[in-house]
Design a protein around this motif. Structure first.
Motif, PDB file in Angstrom:
ATOM      1  N   LYS A 170      32.116  46.101  31.645  1.00 55.26           N
ATOM      2  CA  LYS A 170      32.543  44.799  32.173  1.00 55.26           C
ATOM      3  C   LYS A 170      34.048  44.582  32.098  1.00 55.26           C
ATOM      4  O   LYS A 170      34.654  44.038  33.029  1.00 55.26           O
ATOM      5  CB  LYS A 170      31.805  43.670  31.451  1.00 55.26           C
ATOM      6  CG  LYS A 170      32.100  43.571  29.946  1.00 55.26           C
ATOM      7  CD  LYS A 170      31.340  42.411  29.310  1.00 55.26           C
ATOM      8  CE  LYS A 170      31.703  42.301  27.823  1.00 55.26           C
ATOM      9  NZ  LYS A 170      30.971  41.188  27.174  1.00 55.26           N
ATOM     10  N   ASP A 171      34.677  44.972  30.979  1.00 59.20           N
ATOM     11  CA  ASP A 171      36.115  44.736  30.841  1.00 59.20           C
ATOM     12  C   ASP A 171      36.916  45.561  31.845  1.00 59.20           C
ATOM     13  O   ASP A 171      37.928  45.094  32.391  1.00 59.20           O
ATOM     14  CB  ASP A 171      36.572  45.053  29.416  1.00 59.20           C
ATOM     15  CG  ASP A 171      36.026  44.059  28.406  1.00 59.20           C
ATOM     16  OD1 ASP A 171      35.874  42.881  28.771  1.00 59.20           O
ATOM     17  OD2 ASP A 171      35.734  44.461  27.271  1.00 59.20           O
ATOM     18  N   THR A 172      36.462  46.795  32.093  1.00 54.78           N
ATOM     19  CA  THR A 172      37.126  47.628  33.095  1.00 54.78           C
ATOM     20  C   THR A 172      36.943  47.032  34.484  1.00 54.78           C
ATOM     21  O   THR A 172      37.880  46.977  35.286  1.00 54.78           O
ATOM     22  CB  THR A 172      36.569  49.060  33.056  1.00 54.78           C
ATOM     23  OG1 THR A 172      36.747  49.605  31.750  1.00 54.78           O
ATOM     24  CG2 THR A 172      37.269  49.942  34.076  1.00 54.78           C
ATOM     25  N   CYS A 173      35.727  46.568  34.772  1.00 59.24           N
ATOM     26  CA  CYS A 173      35.465  45.931  36.075  1.00 59.24           C
ATOM     27  C   CYS A 173      36.366  44.717  36.276  1.00 59.24           C
ATOM     28  O   CYS A 173      36.923  44.522  37.369  1.00 59.24           O
ATOM     29  CB  CYS A 173      33.995  45.522  36.169  1.00 59.24           C
ATOM     30  SG  CYS A 173      32.841  46.899  36.289  1.00 59.24           S
ATOM     31  N   LEU A 174      36.518  43.911  35.233  1.00 58.36           N
ATOM     32  CA  LEU A 174      37.368  42.729  35.346  1.00 58.36           C
ATOM     33  C   LEU A 174      38.823  43.126  35.560  1.00 58.36           C
ATOM     34  O   LEU A 174      39.550  42.491  36.340  1.00 58.36           O
ATOM     35  CB  LEU A 174      37.236  41.860  34.098  1.00 58.36           C
ATOM     36  CG  LEU A 174      37.967  40.511  34.151  1.00 58.36           C
ATOM     37  CD1 LEU A 174      37.399  39.636  35.272  1.00 58.36           C
ATOM     38  CD2 LEU A 174      37.863  39.780  32.810  1.00 58.36           C
ATOM     39  N   ALA A 175      39.275  44.189  34.895  1.00 56.90           N
ATOM     40  CA  ALA A 175      40.649  44.662  35.069  1.00 56.90           C
ATOM     41  C   ALA A 175      40.876  45.154  36.497  1.00 56.90           C
ATOM     42  O   ALA A 175      41.934  44.921  37.084  1.00 56.90           O
ATOM     43  CB  ALA A 175      40.948  45.775  34.067  1.00 56.90           C
ATOM     44  N   ILE A 176      39.883  45.836  37.069  1.00 56.07           N
ATOM     45  CA  ILE A 176      39.987  46.302  38.459  1.00 56.07           C
ATOM     46  C   ILE A 176      40.079  45.105  39.403  1.00 56.07           C
ATOM     47  O   ILE A 176      40.920  45.064  40.308  1.00 56.07           O
ATOM     48  CB  ILE A 176      38.781  47.192  38.819  1.00 56.07           C
ATOM     49  CG1 ILE A 176      38.809  48.488  37.997  1.00 56.07           C
ATOM     50  CG2 ILE A 176      38.760  47.517  40.310  1.00 56.07           C
ATOM     51  CD1 ILE A 176      37.541  49.314  38.111  1.00 56.07           C
ATOM     52  N   TYR A 177      39.204  44.142  39.189  1.00 61.87           N
ATOM     53  CA  TYR A 177      39.196  42.925  40.009  1.00 61.87           C
ATOM     54  C   TYR A 177      40.557  42.231  39.935  1.00 61.87           C
ATOM     55  O   TYR A 177      41.139  41.842  40.958  1.00 61.87           O
ATOM     56  CB  TYR A 177      38.089  41.992  39.517  1.00 61.87           C
ATOM     57  CG  TYR A 177      38.022  40.653  40.207  1.00 61.87           C
ATOM     58  CD1 TYR A 177      37.304  40.478  41.386  1.00 61.87           C
ATOM     59  CD2 TYR A 177      38.689  39.546  39.683  1.00 61.87           C
ATOM     60  CE1 TYR A 177      37.249  39.245  42.020  1.00 61.87           C
ATOM     61  CE2 TYR A 177      38.639  38.311  40.311  1.00 61.87           C
ATOM     62  CZ  TYR A 177      37.919  38.163  41.479  1.00 61.87           C
ATOM     63  OH  TYR A 177      37.867  36.945  42.101  1.00 61.87           O
ATOM     64  N   SER A 178      41.086  42.073  38.726  1.00 67.36           N
ATOM     65  CA  SER A 178      42.358  41.381  38.520  1.00 67.36           C
ATOM     66  C   SER A 178      43.501  42.115  39.203  1.00 67.36           C
ATOM     67  O   SER A 178      44.360  41.507  39.848  1.00 67.36           O
ATOM     68  CB  SER A 178      42.631  41.244  37.017  1.00 67.36           C
ATOM     69  OG  SER A 178      43.856  40.596  36.780  1.00 67.36           O
ATOM     70  N   HIS A 179      43.521  43.433  39.071  1.00 72.07           N
ATOM     71  CA  HIS A 179      44.595  44.227  39.672  1.00 72.07           C
ATOM     72  C   HIS A 179      44.560  44.110  41.188  1.00 72.07           C
ATOM     73  O   HIS A 179      45.598  43.914  41.831  1.00 72.07           O
ATOM     74  CB  HIS A 179      44.450  45.695  39.260  1.00 72.07           C
ATOM     75  CG  HIS A 179      45.623  46.556  39.636  1.00 72.07           C
ATOM     76  ND1 HIS A 179      45.770  47.107  40.889  1.00 72.07           N
ATOM     77  CD2 HIS A 179      46.717  46.952  38.916  1.00 72.07           C
ATOM     78  CE1 HIS A 179      46.885  47.811  40.930  1.00 72.07           C
ATOM     79  NE2 HIS A 179      47.477  47.727  39.754  1.00 72.07           N
ATOM     80  N   ARG A 180      43.375  44.197  41.774  1.00 73.52           N
ATOM     81  CA  ARG A 180      43.258  44.099  43.224  1.00 73.52           C
ATOM     82  C   ARG A 180      43.701  42.715  43.720  1.00 73.52           C
ATOM     83  O   ARG A 180      44.384  42.587  44.740  1.00 73.52           O
ATOM     84  CB  ARG A 180      41.817  44.387  43.654  1.00 73.52           C
ATOM     85  CG  ARG A 180      41.623  44.414  45.181  1.00 73.52           C
ATOM     86  CD  ARG A 180      40.960  43.110  45.626  1.00 73.52           C
ATOM     87  NE  ARG A 180      40.755  43.061  47.056  1.00 73.52           N
ATOM     88  CZ  ARG A 180      41.622  42.564  47.928  1.00 73.52           C
ATOM     89  NH1 ARG A 180      42.800  42.136  47.512  1.00 73.52           N
ATOM     90  NH2 ARG A 180      41.334  42.509  49.214  1.00 73.52           N
TER      91      ARG A 180
END
Length: 690
Positions: A170-180
């Motif tokens: 989940k934390d990696t997914c959120l980081a990807i979302y935030s970066h995009r």
């Protein structure tokens, strides 16, 4: 879409806000309303200069309501406001202008200002007045619910065999979302440039993020990144952008090198011609690309706004010239930057040291030896800092500090709002503030004995079916029901709500966690913090946007000592300064980091990271390079030792600014110096047979 007419600029009156400014600072503080770019090198008085500019605007007759000051932390905004008020208040005209108690009502972080604007225009952007702002933890939990419902969490259990696939957590997914979101690029580009190990999951991530967005909309909840997205969307509407932009005559931005694409575009739409726009920053300290910060914003500012005035601050008030010579030499070799040559009035000092040591253990011994020597010479531990590229680099040193009984505090540990018991208490307030907030409801309901995820879901579903009426909340705890009805009643005054939460939570704290006394102290601190906010909404929102930094979980025994050594990552050290700085593991693979290899733009950011570390030092700077050091591998290879190569940044020209020493040679020299008369072993051997 045009700018509001900026008030006529009057020349500065003699002596107005000029005290304690050098020539370049004064030029920046008094520059006209055209686009202004202040390039502020490390330690050159950036905050003081910007505060003087705000004070100068006030003394020019600009209404404080018409000034927007954007910073990256609430503390920075408060400090800037305090300084500007003090500076303006020192002027003779200030009393007549009524500036003795001036406030800057539009001073704050990008995200806090976005929150205010969205709430003011909520109905125009499809939101209800009582929408919630999720902190990072709650956003990750909500995204994880969507991840689980789509069946992606099951992919985690395929084992560790060769070829096993693992869907990002989940934390990696959120980081990807935030970066995009913050780069405004494509998901494909984000995965390729920042998360290449997740590239195969592009289609699944698109579905996940779509489901995550729907859940936020259903819950009337915005995450941290949504605040900028909504502000950006508002500024895309010409009429709304004009209305928002007309609220201010002047927009001032601190730490401009840390802005992302969204923030830069918001500013361009606020001030299309650049009139009344002031930005201050240092491209040499742009080190947050992993948070989507774009150095191009500051490098290309002059191209974005015609007739930009550029003022470069080069006089450093922090470091000795010897430290600055090394920093200047390092950045002189950068591929792209605003050229500047830092100079200091502190001409006397020792050259910084480049120290080679055998391994991690020798590095730890060297640091401890130097730290204690400096302490004996009157430099308190708190005025010394050990910096490192990655948090685990200090592991061996920490063991040595414990063994030698040297107190220390390490920055980069658990933050206040990441502590479970603090999140529990805030969940109660957040659910009361927005009854649709399912994430907060789940956490709050599971504080009750015997209630797990299934029970919490059933209770929330019943609450949902009854139109979120607090009187219809049904749980097995009458006290809990009464608490939520009390908090959910719009007529309940805000003062005292956090106290009521703390008192209800106390017996549950003892049941749920160890060390309840320490944790209760955190809740008391939370209650104290709450008294400084005028409403519950402002309290829970500001804590989500700009969280406090310490908790009882993190503040262990070192803080009980009146003096302690500072340990910090370089990223956490930005903006700080110490008398003595010791930088660990200065070798290729760390400076630059191994993951930056082959990417020129990341190599240059690593150079800037080293520059930031070096310019934290006021008098003493040690770069330490182990010939062999221990690394922790996140792979099947396990942990291992690697041999360090000299950092590519330490060229002949840069090393010429350093005293180069070997710790093993110095040890041998010192130990040989302590010998007295040699022992005549040969004579004793002969004497045995005489």
């Amino acid at each position: 879409m045009g700018d509001t007419a900026v008030k006529t600029w009057a020349p500065a009156s003699a002596g107005a806000t000029t005290g304690k400014l050098n020539e370049r600072q004064r030029e920046a503080a008094h520059a006209g309303p055209a686009p202004l770019l202040i390039i502020a090198g490390a330690g050159t008085g950036k905050t003081n200069t910007l505060a003087h500019r705000v004070a100068h605007l006030l003394l020019q007759g600009i209404d404080a309501e018409r000034i927007l000051l954007l910073t990256f932390t609430r503390r920075a905004a408060q400090e800037m406001t305090r300084r500007a008020q003090r500076i303006a208040g020192q002027e003779g005209a200030a009393k007549a202008a009524g500036l003795s108690s001036v406030r800057l009502p539009w001073s704050g972080t990008f995200h806090s200002v976005a929150n205010r604007l969205i709430r003011k225009n909520c109905h125009r952007v499809g939101l209800e007045e009582r929408f919630s702002v999720l902190d990072r933890g709650d956003a990750a939990d909500l995204l994880d619910v969507a991840r689980h419902e789509l069946g992606y969490s099951k992919i985690d259990s395929m084992g560790d065999g060769v070829g096993a696939k693992r869907f990002p957590r989940k934390d990696t997914c959120l980081a990807i979302y935030s970066h995009r979101v913050n780069t405004q690029g494509t998901l494909e580009a984000t995965l390729r440039d920042a998360f290449p190990w997740c590239a195969e999951w592009e289609d699944e991530l698109k579905k996940l993020f779509g489901a995550y967005v729907e859940k936020k909309l259903n819950n009337q909840a915005l995450d941290y990144d949504d605040l900028l997205l909504y502000w950006h969307a508002m500024m895309a509407d010409e009429a709304l952008a004009r209305e928002v932009g007309e609220a201010w005559d002047h927009v001032l931005v601190d730490e401009y090198q840390d802005t992302n694409v969204l923030q830069a575009e918001i500013l361009q739409r606020l001030r299309p011609s650049g009139a009344g726009l002031t930005v201050v920053g240092d491209d040499a300290q742009s080190i947050y690309s992993f948070r989507a910060a774009s150095i191009e914003n500051i490098l290309n500012f002059e191209n974005s706004f015609e007739k930009t005035t550029v003022v470069v601050l080069e006089e450093n008030y922090r470091s000795t010239q010897q430290v600055l010579d090394a920093a200047n030499a390092l950045m002189k070799e950068a591929s792209q930057n605003h050229q500047k040559n830092l100079r200091s009035r502190k001409k006397e000092g020792n050259r910084p040291r480049y120290v080679t040591v055998a391994d991690d253990a020798a590095q730890a011994q060297y640091v401890v030896t130097r730290v204690l020597e400096a302490r004996e010479q009157g430099v308190d531990l708190r005025r010394q800092a050990v910096l490192f590229r990655s948090s685990h680099h200090s592991d061996v040193l920490e063991l040595e500090l414990v063994r030698r009984n040297i107190p220390y505090v390490k920055y980069g540990g658990l933050k206040f709002l990441e502590a479970a018991h603090v999140k529990d208490a805030l969940a109660l307030l957040r659910w009361a503030d927005n009854p649709r907030n399912r994430v907060a409801a789940w956490r709050a309901l599971q504080l009750l004995p015997g209630v797990g995820p299934i029970g919490a879901e059933k209770a929330f579903a019943f609450f949902y079916q009854n139109a979120f009426q607090w009187q219809e909340l049904k749980t097995s705890s009458k006290d809990f029901n009464a608490l939520m009805q009390f908090l959910g009643d719009p007529n309940t005054p805000w003062p005292g709500q956090m106290q009521r939460v703390r008192e209800w939570y106390a017996p549950h704290l003892e049941r749920l966690y160890e060390a309840p006394e320490v944790r209760m102290g955190d809740l008391q601190q939370l209650e104290n913090l709450s008294s400084g906010f005028e409403s519950r909404e402002k309290f829970v929102t500001e804590l989500a946007l700009d969280p406090a930094a310490a908790s009882g979980d993190r503040a262990g025994t070192p803080l009980l000592d009146e003096d302690y050594l500072i340990l910090s990552t370089v990223h956490s050290a930005k903006g700080q300064e110490w008398e003595a700085v010791y930088l660990l593991n200065v070798s290729d693979g760390n400076f630059p980091n191994e993951f930056a290899a082959g990417k020129p733009e990341q190599i240059e950011e690593e150079r800037r990271l080293l520059y930031v570390a070096m310019t934290r030092a006021k008098a003493t700077l040690d770069l330490i390079s182990p010939l062999k050091y221990y690394v922790t591998q996140q792979s099947r290879m396990g942990d291992r030792h690697v041999y360090g190569a000299k950092s590519r940044f330490l060229t002949r020209q840069v090393l010429a600014c350093f005293e180069q020493i070997s710790w093993s040679d110095e040890q041998e020299k010192n130990s040989s110096g302590t010998k007295t008369n040699p022992v005549d072993v040969a004579g004793k051997l002969r004497g045995m047979w005489a």
